[in-house]
Design a protein around this motif. Structure first.
Motif: not given
Length: 331
Positions: A18-24
């Motif tokens: 998970v690299d952000s709050t909305s993507s991975g």
């Protein structure tokens, strides 16, 4: 969590990042390296890739069943191979003498032309009775004040064979940048335009520092203007500008920007297997060896050429300073 990203284990060798709050994204370890055996194992089927000794590991692919190479890079001791290749490998030895000779000619001619034009202009505007000298001198500094890379790109457009301003206004059809000999002349002319204002400034200061009594004494002794310049003005001018000329030679010896931005080292020569073009100097040729020729980036060979350039420049500079006795004067 690993570093700045959160990892969720999905299984052996697999995890979700998970690299952000909305993507991975999902990642999987496809190869495992065995340091003792110096092999890679493809995790999906267990196939082994062995070291070929040439910076790659070869083995049968799990997906296609065919042999393929894994190029991950490697370290090895090459000794003097890169230095020997410069002189023994036909791919490089064919071009090296030609590039070296042109580099010396280019550096020497650039220094001579910029110095000659700079001194000539300084002499013309060193007359006290001339009106508007400050305005003229300010205008002459413009080529030096404009960033060099911008001026070079402008000249590249002006000298363009098809739609360049020079050919368009004069009605000529001259291959300024695509003919090998004319491209060299074009480079020297552009470098003279860029470099003479600096020489003009230095020569102006040196001329004003020469005592007027010396010129008067030469005139009393019956010397004409040329004799006074050759026997009085020029020797004193060379004492003041000698170290500058040595430094200018070293700079032009490695003047990568001017050569690469104007001609990119071209035009390429026919029947030549080398990456060196007609106007390549050693530093631009080194750049091509490192990034623009061969299979991959030949950093080792380009580093060897750079070391040779260092010794060449150091030797020439030391000899020049010793000849002019500039080192003793600066001590």
């Amino acid at each position: 969590r690993s570093g700045d990203a959160y990892k969720i284990e999905l299984g052996p060798g697999k995890f979700f990042v998970v690299d952000s709050t909305s993507s991975g994204f999902e990642r999987a370890v496809q190869l495992t390296y065995d340091a003792k055996k110096d092999t890679f194992t493809e995790n999906s089927c267990g196939n082994i890739f062995k070291n070929t000794g040439q910076g790659a590991w070869a083995g049968k692919s799990c997906d296609t069943g065919k042999y393929r190479e894994i190029t991950t890079g490697y370290m090895t001791t090459v000794g003097a191979k890169n230095f020997l290749d410069i002189f023994q490998n036909p791919r490089y030895s064919e071009a090296m003498p030609r590039v070296f000779v042109w580099t010396v000619v280019y550096a020497f001619s650039s220094v001579f032309l910029t110095f000659a034009v700079g001194v000539l202009v300084a002499l013309l505007f060193n007359t006290p009775i001339m009106r508007g000298r400050k305005i003229y001198r300010s205008l002459l500094i413009i080529p030096y004040a404009i960033p060099g890379f911008l001026s070079i790109l402008i000249w590249k457009g002006l000298l363009n064979d098809q739609w360049g301003t020079i050919n368009t206004l004069t009605g000529l059809d001259i291959n300024w940048l695509t003919d090998p000999n004319l491209a060299k002349i074009s480079i020297l002319l552009v470098n003279t335009w860029l470099g003479f204002p600096y020489m003009f400034l230095v020569a102006t200061g040196a001329l004003q520092a020469i005592p007027a009594e010396l010129k008067e004494a030469a005139s009393v002794d019956g010397a004409n203007r040329w004799q006074a310049f050759r026997n009085v003005t020029l020797p004193l001018l060379m004492v003041a500008t000698g170290p500058l000329l040595v430094g200018s030679f070293s700079y032009n010896f490695n003047n990568f920007n001017q050569v690469y931005l104007l001609t990119e080292g071209g035009p390429m020569l026919q029947n030549s297997k080398s990456a060196a073009g007609a106007t390549d100097i050693l530093i631009s040729y080194t750049y091509k060896l490192a990034f623009a020729s061969g299979k991959g980036n030949n950093y080792g060979l380009s580093a060897a050429v750079s070391i040779l350039i260092f010794f060449i420049i150091g030797g020439i500079s030391f000899w020049s300073f010793k000849r002019s006795k500039a080192l003793e004067n600066m001590a």
